[in-house]
Write a protein that holds these residues in place. Structure first.
Motif, PDB file in Angstrom:
ATOM      1  N   ILE A   1      40.770  26.620  35.061  1.00 25.31           N
ATOM      2  CA  ILE A   1      41.092  27.725  35.955  1.00 25.31           C
ATOM      3  C   ILE A   1      40.311  28.959  35.521  1.00 25.31           C
ATOM      4  CG2 ILE A   1      42.897  29.295  36.763  1.00 25.31           C
ATOM      5  CD1 ILE A   1      44.925  27.069  36.180  1.00 25.31           C
ATOM      6  N   ALA A   2      39.640  29.610  36.468  1.00 28.96           N
ATOM      7  CA  ALA A   2      39.010  30.903  36.194  1.00 28.96           C
ATOM      8  C   ALA A   2      39.905  31.999  36.773  1.00 28.96           C
ATOM      9  CB  ALA A   2      37.629  30.967  36.825  1.00 28.96           C
ATOM     10  N   GLN A   3      40.172  33.009  35.975  1.00 29.50           N
ATOM     11  CA  GLN A   3      40.971  34.137  36.451  1.00 29.50           C
ATOM     12  C   GLN A   3      40.181  35.435  36.342  1.00 29.50           C
ATOM     13  OE1 GLN A   3      44.318  35.354  34.075  1.00 29.50           O
ATOM     14  NE2 GLN A   3      45.118  36.752  35.621  1.00 29.50           N
ATOM     15  N   LEU A   4      40.116  36.143  37.450  1.00 31.09           N
ATOM     16  CA  LEU A   4      39.632  37.514  37.480  1.00 31.09           C
ATOM     17  C   LEU A   4      40.797  38.413  37.859  1.00 31.09           C
ATOM     18  CD1 LEU A   4      36.194  37.392  39.378  1.00 31.09           C
ATOM     19  CD2 LEU A   4      36.565  37.665  36.929  1.00 31.09           C
ATOM     20  N   SER A   5      40.759  39.647  37.391  1.00 33.13           N
ATOM     21  CA  SER A   5      41.809  40.594  37.760  1.00 33.13           C
ATOM     22  C   SER A   5      41.254  42.011  37.699  1.00 33.13           C
ATOM     23  CB  SER A   5      43.013  40.461  36.814  1.00 33.13           C
ATOM     24  OG  SER A   5      44.145  41.143  37.343  1.00 33.13           O
ATOM     25  N   ASP A   6      41.855  42.894  38.476  1.00 30.01           N
ATOM     26  CA  ASP A   6      41.552  44.330  38.390  1.00 30.01           C
ATOM     27  C   ASP A   6      40.051  44.607  38.463  1.00 30.01           C
ATOM     28  OD1 ASP A   6      44.366  45.637  37.539  1.00 30.01           O
ATOM     29  OD2 ASP A   6      44.120  43.683  36.578  1.00 30.01           O
ATOM     30  N   ILE A   7      39.459  44.219  39.567  1.00 25.48           N
ATOM     31  CA  ILE A   7      38.029  44.465  39.770  1.00 25.48           C
ATOM     32  C   ILE A   7      37.752  45.956  39.954  1.00 25.48           C
ATOM     33  CG2 ILE A   7      36.182  44.164  41.478  1.00 25.48           C
ATOM     34  CD1 ILE A   7      37.052  41.236  41.710  1.00 25.48           C
ATOM     35  N   HIS A   8      38.571  46.632  40.745  1.00 24.00           N
ATOM     36  CA  HIS A   8      38.415  48.086  40.975  1.00 24.00           C
ATOM     37  C   HIS A   8      36.971  48.421  41.365  1.00 24.00           C
ATOM     38  CE1 HIS A   8      42.433  49.405  39.866  1.00 24.00           C
ATOM     39  NE2 HIS A   8      42.391  48.560  38.851  1.00 24.00           N
ATOM     40  N   SER A   9      36.537  47.820  42.467  1.00 27.39           N
ATOM     41  CA  SER A   9      35.138  47.945  42.872  1.00 27.39           C
ATOM     42  C   SER A   9      34.709  49.388  43.131  1.00 27.39           C
ATOM     43  CB  SER A   9      34.884  47.101  44.125  1.00 27.39           C
ATOM     44  OG  SER A   9      35.833  47.386  45.145  1.00 27.39           O
ATOM     45  N   GLY A  10      35.644  50.259  43.447  1.00 26.02           N
ATOM     46  CA  GLY A  10      35.296  51.652  43.687  1.00 26.02           C
ATOM     47  C   GLY A  10      34.831  52.400  42.464  1.00 26.02           C
TER      48      GLY A  10
ATOM     49  N   ASP B   1      37.408  24.570  38.159  1.00 22.37           N
ATOM     50  CA  ASP B   1      37.926  23.719  39.237  1.00 22.37           C
ATOM     51  C   ASP B   1      38.594  24.558  40.326  1.00 22.37           C
ATOM     52  OD1 ASP B   1      37.346  21.117  37.985  1.00 22.37           O
ATOM     53  OD2 ASP B   1      38.803  21.792  36.491  1.00 22.37           O
ATOM     54  N   ILE B   2      39.166  25.677  39.924  1.00 22.39           N
ATOM     55  CA  ILE B   2      39.863  26.562  40.840  1.00 22.39           C
ATOM     56  C   ILE B   2      39.765  27.978  40.279  1.00 22.39           C
ATOM     57  CG2 ILE B   2      42.138  26.344  39.719  1.00 22.39           C
ATOM     58  CD1 ILE B   2      43.372  26.262  42.561  1.00 22.39           C
ATOM     59  N   ALA B   3      39.830  28.987  41.139  1.00 24.17           N
ATOM     60  CA  ALA B   3      39.724  30.372  40.681  1.00 24.17           C
ATOM     61  C   ALA B   3      40.850  31.199  41.285  1.00 24.17           C
ATOM     62  CB  ALA B   3      38.376  30.971  41.064  1.00 24.17           C
ATOM     63  N   PHE B   4      41.366  32.126  40.483  1.00 20.97           N
ATOM     64  CA  PHE B   4      42.428  33.027  40.918  1.00 20.97           C
ATOM     65  C   PHE B   4      41.992  34.469  40.703  1.00 20.97           C
ATOM     66  CE2 PHE B   4      45.403  29.480  39.295  1.00 20.97           C
ATOM     67  CZ  PHE B   4      45.341  28.816  40.522  1.00 20.97           C
ATOM     68  N   PHE B   5      42.336  35.317  41.661  1.00 16.93           N
ATOM     69  CA  PHE B   5      42.164  36.759  41.494  1.00 16.93           C
ATOM     70  C   PHE B   5      43.534  37.404  41.589  1.00 16.93           C
ATOM     71  CE2 PHE B   5      41.673  41.001  43.494  1.00 16.93           C
ATOM     72  CZ  PHE B   5      41.114  41.634  42.398  1.00 16.93           C
ATOM     73  N   THR B   6      43.923  38.149  40.545  1.00 13.90           N
ATOM     74  CA  THR B   6      45.295  38.654  40.463  1.00 13.90           C
ATOM     75  C   THR B   6      45.416  40.153  40.752  1.00 13.90           C
ATOM     76  OG1 THR B   6      45.016  38.618  38.043  1.00 13.90           O
ATOM     77  CG2 THR B   6      46.253  36.831  39.019  1.00 13.90           C
ATOM     78  N   GLY B   7      44.679  40.642  41.749  1.00 15.52           N
ATOM     79  CA  GLY B   7      44.967  41.952  42.307  1.00 15.52           C
ATOM     80  C   GLY B   7      44.118  43.112  41.851  1.00 15.52           C
ATOM     81  N   ASP B   8      44.150  44.179  42.674  1.00 11.65           N
ATOM     82  CA  ASP B   8      43.379  45.414  42.520  1.00 11.65           C
ATOM     83  C   ASP B   8      41.888  45.167  42.733  1.00 11.65           C
ATOM     84  OD1 ASP B   8      45.592  46.957  42.200  1.00 11.65           O
ATOM     85  OD2 ASP B   8      45.268  47.440  40.092  1.00 11.65           O
ATOM     86  N   LEU B   9      41.560  44.823  43.964  1.00 11.07           N
ATOM     87  CA  LEU B   9      40.159  44.674  44.348  1.00 11.07           C
ATOM     88  C   LEU B   9      39.492  46.035  44.453  1.00 11.07           C
ATOM     89  CD1 LEU B   9      37.869  42.784  45.275  1.00 11.07           C
ATOM     90  CD2 LEU B   9      38.768  42.975  47.613  1.00 11.07           C
ATOM     91  N   VAL B  10      40.262  47.066  44.839  1.00 12.26           N
ATOM     92  CA  VAL B  10      39.732  48.423  45.017  1.00 12.26           C
ATOM     93  C   VAL B  10      40.612  49.420  44.265  1.00 12.26           C
ATOM     94  CG1 VAL B  10      38.722  47.883  47.255  1.00 12.26           C
ATOM     95  CG2 VAL B  10      41.067  48.775  47.149  1.00 12.26           C
ATOM     96  N   ASN B  11      40.149  50.657  44.217  1.00 15.54           N
ATOM     97  CA  ASN B  11      40.966  51.739  43.643  1.00 15.54           C
ATOM     98  C   ASN B  11      41.985  52.246  44.660  1.00 15.54           C
ATOM     99  OD1 ASN B  11      39.325  51.515  41.426  1.00 15.54           O
ATOM    100  ND2 ASN B  11      38.179  53.384  41.822  1.00 15.54           N
ATOM    101  N   ASP B  12      41.514  52.460  45.886  1.00 15.02           N
ATOM    102  CA  ASP B  12      42.366  52.986  46.951  1.00 15.02           C
ATOM    103  C   ASP B  12      41.973  52.473  48.327  1.00 15.02           C
ATOM    104  OD1 ASP B  12      43.971  55.102  45.428  1.00 15.02           O
ATOM    105  OD2 ASP B  12      41.927  55.764  45.003  1.00 15.02           O
ATOM    106  N   ARG B  13      40.657  52.477  48.620  1.00 13.89           N
ATOM    107  CA  ARG B  13      40.185  52.253  49.984  1.00 13.89           C
ATOM    108  C   ARG B  13      39.392  50.954  50.104  1.00 13.89           C
ATOM    109  NH1 ARG B  13      36.944  57.637  50.771  1.00 13.89           N
ATOM    110  NH2 ARG B  13      36.508  57.200  48.576  1.00 13.89           N
ATOM    111  N   ALA B  14      39.606  50.269  51.204  1.00 13.04           N
ATOM    112  CA  ALA B  14      38.924  48.995  51.432  1.00 13.04           C
ATOM    113  C   ALA B  14      37.416  49.145  51.452  1.00 13.04           C
ATOM    114  CB  ALA B  14      39.414  48.379  52.742  1.00 13.04           C
ATOM    115  N   VAL B  15      36.934  50.301  51.896  1.00 11.60           N
ATOM    116  CA  VAL B  15      35.493  50.519  52.007  1.00 11.60           C
ATOM    117  C   VAL B  15      34.799  50.432  50.648  1.00 11.60           C
ATOM    118  CG1 VAL B  15      35.631  53.040  51.755  1.00 11.60           C
ATOM    119  CG2 VAL B  15      33.779  52.018  53.096  1.00 11.60           C
TER     120      VAL B  15
END
Length: 418
Positions: A177-186, A207-221
């Motif tokens: 399992i690969a896990q990424l979390s808290d990317i905070h792309s902004g 075999d499988i990957a999980f992302f456990t939240g916070d793709l951005v700081n605030d805005r989808a853009v």
């Protein structure tokens, strides 16, 4: 009116800190040549003026005036010097308190006042040693934070963890399992480095990957410029994701409620465009060679003042048939608050959220960060009564655009039969 008062009050406090540290700096450099003293003084007040201008600008300009990454750097440019100065202030206060006590003693008992060996007059001199110590300590802290930006922000580390599960079906033994979390792309400022981190994950061939939240700081853009990087995250059994507390836009001043609602809808579409299976209080089967385990994914649920959007009771329904259950829940405080007391058959929970505070020490078995005084489970693998929690240290960063000691993480978990 209240905001104006707070702004004026904080500005006064910052200037007072600047002046106080300057008194210590003057004493620390008084034996240097006049030219050197002028250069140091100019550098000190030049940096101080720049940080004050940045602070005033941040207060007066609208929140969306700057790009998120630019705003992050401006905040860091303000915060790092003042955190360093506060550290110096604490040391300088030690000497000033000593001097105050000496003055009180000399006032009550005049004969006990210290006497200068040169003039014979009563004096209570500031300790040059402590002033120098304060300046060196403050400068050292500032240098450490600067190094954390230049070196630590994208120093991705693969962390490999084996998780033994009693009821694990044979087909899942050795599953990666690969896990990424808290990317905070902004917050990102180095697209090439981010791409390199994703390539590190892909080389692991999970075999499988999980992302456990916070793709951005605030805005989808914020994720727009990184879509063509994170859409490369693939795995044979899919990429499954959840939302973190920052993904809802709760910390941004929206023009109206509809704008916030549209932002969340856009963020959900971003997960879809990335090819990630976003889970919103639901469960699904992961099947391998005719056997299956259950995957549960909930919206953010955090203890204390953090948002409690997630509904684990709803997500858990109809999971009795799964011999092993894995939960994706962004905030690790959820594990002790609900999972351990109420859901004894959730074998493994995966979380993030803490970032390890992006500051701490990890050397061998020594693991420390200030965040541990807020979160009992804050980084790594935890176990209680055959239930496991893994807390990812985060792929990105927030607030401070760097990391010191607690480096960005890509987790590779291997499931094994206990």
């Amino acid at each position: 009116m209240n905001r104006t008062f707070v702004f004026i009050f904080l500005t006064f406090i910052l200037i007072a800190i600047d002046w106080y540290v300057w008194q210590g700096l003057r004493l620390a450099i008084r034996n240097l040549s006049p030219l050197t003293q002028r250069w140091i003084g100019g550098a000190y007040w030049g940096l101080t003026l720049a940080t004050l201008i940045a602070y005033v600008g941040m207060q007066l300009l609208p929140p969306d005036y700057f790009k998120s990454s630019t705003r992050t750097f401006i905040v860091a440019f303000i915060a790092i010097p003042y955190l360093s100065k506060l550290f110096a202030v604490l040391i300088l206060l030690v000497d000033d308190i000593r001097r105050l006590l000496q003055w009180i003693v000399s006032f009550v008992f005049p004969s006990a006042a210290p006497v200068s060996s040169e003039t014979g007059e009563s004096t209570i001199p500031r300790s040059q040693f402590l002033a120098t110590t304060a300046v060196v300590a403050g400068a050292g802290l500032m240098g450490t934070f600067a190094f954390g930006i230049l070196s630590g922000a994208h120093d991705y580390r693969i962390r490999r963890v084996k998780v033994p599960l009693k009821n694990l079906p044979k087909a899942f033994h050795g599953m990666k399992i690969a896990q990424l979390s808290d990317i905070h792309s902004g917050s990102f400022f180095n697209k090439t480095a981010v791409k390199g981190g994703v390539e590190m994950l892909l080389k692991e061939k999970p075999d499988i990957a999980f992302f456990t939240g916070d793709l951005v700081n605030d805005r989808a853009v914020e994720v727009r410029d990184y879509m063509n990087i994170f859409d490369k995250v693939k795995a044979p059994l899919g990429v499954h994701s959840i939302l973190g507390n920052h993904d809802y836009g709760d910390y941004f001043q929206w023009s109206d409620a509809n704008a916030k609602t549209r932002n969340l809808a856009d963020l959900k579409k971003a997960h879809e465009s990335l090819g990630w299976n976003l889970m919103l209080d639901e469960n699904r089967a992961i099947k391998v060679d005719g056997e299956e385990i259950g995957l549960i994914g909930i919206q953010n649920w955090g203890a204390g003042n953090f948002a409690k959007y997630g509904n684990l009771e709803k997500a858990y329904q109809h999971t009795d048939q799964y011999p092993v259950k894995i939960l994706l829940s962004h905030d690790p405080s959820h594990w002790e608050a609900q999972v351990l007391p109420k859901y004894k058959d959730i074998d493994l929970a995966l979380a993030g959220h803490t970032h390890g505070m992006q500051f701490g020490v990890e050397i061998g078995k020594l693991k420390w960060s200030p965040v541990q005084y807020r979160y009992k489970q804050w980084a790594g693998l935890y176990e209680e009564n055959d239930q496991y929690l893994y807390v990812n240290r985060g792929f990105g960063y927030l607030g401070y655009p760097g990391r010191v000691g607690i480096l960005p993480e890509i987790t590779i978990l291997e499931l094994v039969k206990a």
